[in-house]
Design an enzyme around this catalytic site. Structure first.
Site, PDB file in Angstrom:
ATOM      1  N   SER A 120       0.991  -1.253   0.474  1.00  0.00           N
ATOM      2  CA  SER A 120      -0.033   0.133   0.288  1.00  0.00           C
ATOM      3  C   SER A 120       1.423   1.136  -0.010  1.00  0.00           C
ATOM      4  O   SER A 120       0.222   2.507   0.052  1.00  0.00           O
ATOM      5  CB  SER A 120      -1.122   0.389   1.727  1.00  0.00           C
ATOM      6  OG  SER A 120      -0.765  -1.034   1.872  1.00  0.00           O
ATOM      7  N   HIS A 142      -1.781  -2.869  -6.250  1.00  0.00           N
ATOM      8  CA  HIS A 142      -2.162  -2.193  -5.193  1.00  0.00           C
ATOM      9  C   HIS A 142      -3.780  -2.017  -5.216  1.00  0.00           C
ATOM     10  O   HIS A 142      -4.683  -1.827  -5.359  1.00  0.00           O
ATOM     11  CB  HIS A 142      -1.812  -0.853  -4.606  1.00  0.00           C
ATOM     12  CG  HIS A 142      -1.852  -0.338  -3.672  1.00  0.00           C
ATOM     13  ND1 HIS A 142      -2.701   0.749  -2.823  1.00  0.00           N
ATOM     14  CD2 HIS A 142      -3.029  -1.012  -2.267  1.00  0.00           C
ATOM     15  CE1 HIS A 142      -2.909   0.478  -2.239  1.00  0.00           C
ATOM     16  NE2 HIS A 142      -3.487  -0.291  -0.923  1.00  0.00           N
ATOM     17  N   GLU A 154      -4.500   0.493  -8.249  1.00  0.00           N
ATOM     18  CA  GLU A 154      -3.767   1.190  -8.380  1.00  0.00           C
ATOM     19  C   GLU A 154      -2.339   0.149  -9.107  1.00  0.00           C
ATOM     20  O   GLU A 154      -1.628  -0.498  -8.539  1.00  0.00           O
ATOM     21  CB  GLU A 154      -3.576   1.900  -7.113  1.00  0.00           C
ATOM     22  CG  GLU A 154      -3.005   3.107  -7.111  1.00  0.00           C
ATOM     23  CD  GLU A 154      -2.524   4.090  -5.790  1.00  0.00           C
ATOM     24  OE1 GLU A 154      -2.338   3.339  -4.833  1.00  0.00           O
ATOM     25  OE2 GLU A 154      -2.223   5.015  -5.554  1.00  0.00           O
ATOM     26  N   ASN A 192      -2.508   5.785  -0.254  1.00  0.00           N
ATOM     27  CA  ASN A 192      -2.064   6.802   0.679  1.00  0.00           C
ATOM     28  C   ASN A 192      -2.010   8.194   1.296  1.00  0.00           C
ATOM     29  O   ASN A 192      -2.382   8.066   2.499  1.00  0.00           O
ATOM     30  CB  ASN A 192      -1.704   4.959   1.057  1.00  0.00           C
ATOM     31  CG  ASN A 192      -2.713   3.970   1.428  1.00  0.00           C
ATOM     32  OD1 ASN A 192      -4.309   3.694   2.254  1.00  0.00           O
ATOM     33  ND2 ASN A 192      -2.240   3.096   1.176  1.00  0.00           N
TER      34      ASN A 192
HETATM   35  N1  CAA Z   1     -16.498  -8.606   1.066  1.00  0.00           N
HETATM   36  C1  CAA Z   1     -17.108  -9.411   0.622  1.00  0.00           C
HETATM   37  N2  CAA Z   1     -18.341  -8.166   0.569  1.00  0.00           N
HETATM   38  C2  CAA Z   1     -17.825  -7.720   0.974  1.00  0.00           C
HETATM   39  C3  CAA Z   1     -16.965  -7.435   1.691  1.00  0.00           C
HETATM   40  C4  CAA Z   1     -15.856  -8.428   1.669  1.00  0.00           C
HETATM   41  N3  CAA Z   1     -14.682  -7.530   3.159  1.00  0.00           N
HETATM   42  N4  CAA Z   1     -18.093  -6.292   2.884  1.00  0.00           N
HETATM   43  C5  CAA Z   1     -18.857  -5.862   2.449  1.00  0.00           C
HETATM   44  N5  CAA Z   1     -19.637  -6.529   1.490  1.00  0.00           N
HETATM   45  C6  CAA Z   1     -20.503  -6.375   0.279  1.00  0.00           C
HETATM   46  C7  CAA Z   1     -21.579  -6.777   1.938  1.00  0.00           C
HETATM   47  O1  CAA Z   1     -22.118  -8.359   2.273  1.00  0.00           O
HETATM   48  C8  CAA Z   1     -22.578  -5.999   1.001  1.00  0.00           C
HETATM   49  O2  CAA Z   1     -23.745  -7.028  -0.054  1.00  0.00           O
HETATM   50  P1  CAA Z   1     -25.145  -7.630  -0.458  1.00  0.00           P
HETATM   51  O3  CAA Z   1     -25.296  -6.263  -1.851  1.00  0.00           O
HETATM   52  O4  CAA Z   1     -24.922  -9.230  -1.001  1.00  0.00           O
HETATM   53  O5  CAA Z   1     -25.285  -6.387   0.656  1.00  0.00           O
HETATM   54  C9  CAA Z   1     -22.132  -4.873   0.770  1.00  0.00           C
HETATM   55  O6  CAA Z   1     -21.009  -5.382   0.079  1.00  0.00           O
HETATM   56  C10 CAA Z   1     -22.613  -3.795   1.133  1.00  0.00           C
HETATM   57  O7  CAA Z   1     -22.549  -3.970   2.547  1.00  0.00           O
HETATM   58  P2  CAA Z   1     -23.206  -3.749   3.859  1.00  0.00           P
HETATM   59  O8  CAA Z   1     -24.314  -3.639   3.552  1.00  0.00           O
HETATM   60  O9  CAA Z   1     -22.572  -4.233   5.096  1.00  0.00           O
HETATM   61  O10 CAA Z   1     -22.609  -2.004   4.043  1.00  0.00           O
HETATM   62  P3  CAA Z   1     -22.378  -1.077   3.629  1.00  0.00           P
HETATM   63  O11 CAA Z   1     -23.345  -0.460   2.037  1.00  0.00           O
HETATM   64  O12 CAA Z   1     -21.449  -0.035   4.372  1.00  0.00           O
HETATM   65  O13 CAA Z   1     -20.616  -1.438   2.601  1.00  0.00           O
HETATM   66  C11 CAA Z   1     -18.378  -1.322   2.159  1.00  0.00           C
HETATM   67  C12 CAA Z   1     -19.826  -1.894   2.788  1.00  0.00           C
HETATM   68  C13 CAA Z   1     -18.134  -1.662   0.623  1.00  0.00           C
HETATM   69  C14 CAA Z   1     -16.950  -1.877   3.073  1.00  0.00           C
HETATM   70  C15 CAA Z   1     -18.467   0.330   2.124  1.00  0.00           C
HETATM   71  O14 CAA Z   1     -19.074   0.272   3.509  1.00  0.00           O
HETATM   72  C16 CAA Z   1     -17.026   1.251   1.338  1.00  0.00           C
HETATM   73  O15 CAA Z   1     -17.416   1.238   0.870  1.00  0.00           O
HETATM   74  N6  CAA Z   1     -16.482   1.381   2.533  1.00  0.00           N
HETATM   75  C17 CAA Z   1     -15.159   2.285   2.613  1.00  0.00           C
HETATM   76  C18 CAA Z   1     -15.001   1.525   2.245  1.00  0.00           C
HETATM   77  C19 CAA Z   1     -13.073   2.479   1.695  1.00  0.00           C
HETATM   78  O16 CAA Z   1     -12.801   3.206   1.142  1.00  0.00           O
HETATM   79  N7  CAA Z   1     -11.985   0.740   1.637  1.00  0.00           N
HETATM   80  C20 CAA Z   1     -10.479   0.933   0.305  1.00  0.00           C
HETATM   81  C21 CAA Z   1      -9.690   0.890   2.190  1.00  0.00           C
HETATM   82  S1  CAA Z   1      -8.622   1.390   1.699  1.00  0.00           S
HETATM   83  C22 CAA Z   1      -7.845   0.494   1.355  1.00  0.00           C
HETATM   84  O17 CAA Z   1      -8.495  -0.822   1.144  1.00  0.00           O
HETATM   85  C23 CAA Z   1      -5.981   0.752   0.688  1.00  0.00           C
HETATM   86  C24 CAA Z   1      -4.795   0.426   1.376  1.00  0.00           C
HETATM   87  O18 CAA Z   1      -4.110   0.494   1.435  1.00  0.00           O
HETATM   88  C25 CAA Z   1      -5.171   0.639   2.861  1.00  0.00           C
END
Ligand code: CAA
Length: 285
Positions: A120, A142, A154, A192
């Protein structure tokens, strides 16, 4: 169209298990490798649970889900996957550990196998110094968490990455249903460099008493249309991962503004790492 038939994924944590599931769902055979049997078993449970949900939601048939699951083999020894034609390393965000893994990857996998890293924040050029004879095949791929949902890959070239490696990485990302976007090889890349200081600042705001975590998150969700607030997102990413990324940027960019917030460090030292340990900023138990 990608020519990749078998992908080896090194590390069965949150990111590695997600990458494995997405590849298998797109018809690619996967060898998921981790030194910990427990981690591999957690990954298999996650795969089964996610596919059950996809079947229940009628996104795929039971047969399609089972076929995808059967494409994933779990191994504790990297050499069991030596027939893979692509490797993605998704181990802990630590340059020394990743370099050790890269040396081993270069021994195990043959010429022509791309050695990608899901780092990352760590410089791809620096990681490639571990495998000088293979620098043309080292690239950053990434992914974002949760991998099955987030569209982005990325793509980061190191100084020695060949044009062919970049082209094939774009093809593989697309074959996995992702959108590849290039970024240059600076600590933290784009994602990041922009995201982590915001998360870090939310920890400062919390410890300065500006607001409690729930209110910091509500303000950013309701006022800035974030899908989740920065502190909940930190729990989702892993507080140890957030701290490690800040440390890589602090070292790489040489500015104290990238020092991890004391509150973030304190929680990590208490073992409160977020969702994965059941407790981080929030109690997830
Ligand atoms: N694996 C598979 N599917 C998942 C999941 C996972 N870990 N987490 C959630 N889902 C699915 C759920 O099953 C749900 O699917 P359905 O259509 O079957 O209902 C769908 O995603 C939506 O989930 P929820 O209803 O539980 O909750 P939500 O609407 O809040 O969505 C989320 C969850 C997709 C995580 C959303 O909150 C989101 O987009 N959050 C931001 C995530 C983000 O910014 N990620 C980037 C992080 S930075 C990174 O990863 C890089 C790094 O280097 C640190």
């Amino acid at each position: 169209m990608s020519d990749v038939k078998k992908l080896a994924v090194i590390g069965a944590g949150t990111m590695g298990s997600g990458i494995a599931l997405v590849a298998a769902s797109r018809g690619i055979d996967v060898a998921l490798i981790d030194v910990s049997e427990e981690q591999l078993s957690k990954a298999s449970s996650y795969h089964a649970k996610t596919m059950d949900r996809n079947v229940k939601k009628e996104r795929m048939t039971r047969e399609e889900a089972d076929t995808a699951l059967s494409r994933i083999g779990c191994h504790t020894d990297m050499s069991d996957a030596s027939d893979a034609d692509w490797v993605v390393e998704a181990a802990t965000e630590n340059a020394d550990l990743k370099k050790k893994i890269f040396k081993r990857m270069n021994e195990v996998f043959g010429d022509g196998v791309v050695l990608a890293t899901n780092t990352s924040s760590i410089s791809i050029t620096d990681l490639a110094t571990a495998v000088p004879d293979a620098a043309d095949r080292v690239i950053g791929m990434h992914f974002f968490n949760p991998v099955p949902i987030m569209k982005l890959v990325e793509v980061i070239n190191g100084r020695g990455t060949s044009e062919e490696t970049t082209r094939r990485t774009i093809e593989l990302s697309e074959a996995m249903g992702k959108v590849p976007v290039p970024a240059n090889d600076h600590a933290g890349f784009v994602s990041n460099r922009v995201l982590m200081p915001m998360i870090n600042e939310a920890f400062h705001a919390w410890s300065d008493g500006v607001a409690e975590p729930e209110n910091i998150d509500s303000i950013m969700v309701l006022g800035c249309a974030f899908p989740m607030g920065p502190l909940r997102l930190a729990d989702h990413i892993g507080l140890d991962v957030c701290r490690d990324i800040m440390l890589v940027m602090h070292r790489g960019l040489g500015d104290d503004k990238y020092l991890p917030a004391p509150k973030l460090v304190e929680l990590v030292e208490e073992g409160r790492l977020g969702n994965k340990t059941g407790h981080g900023v929030y109690d997830h138990s």
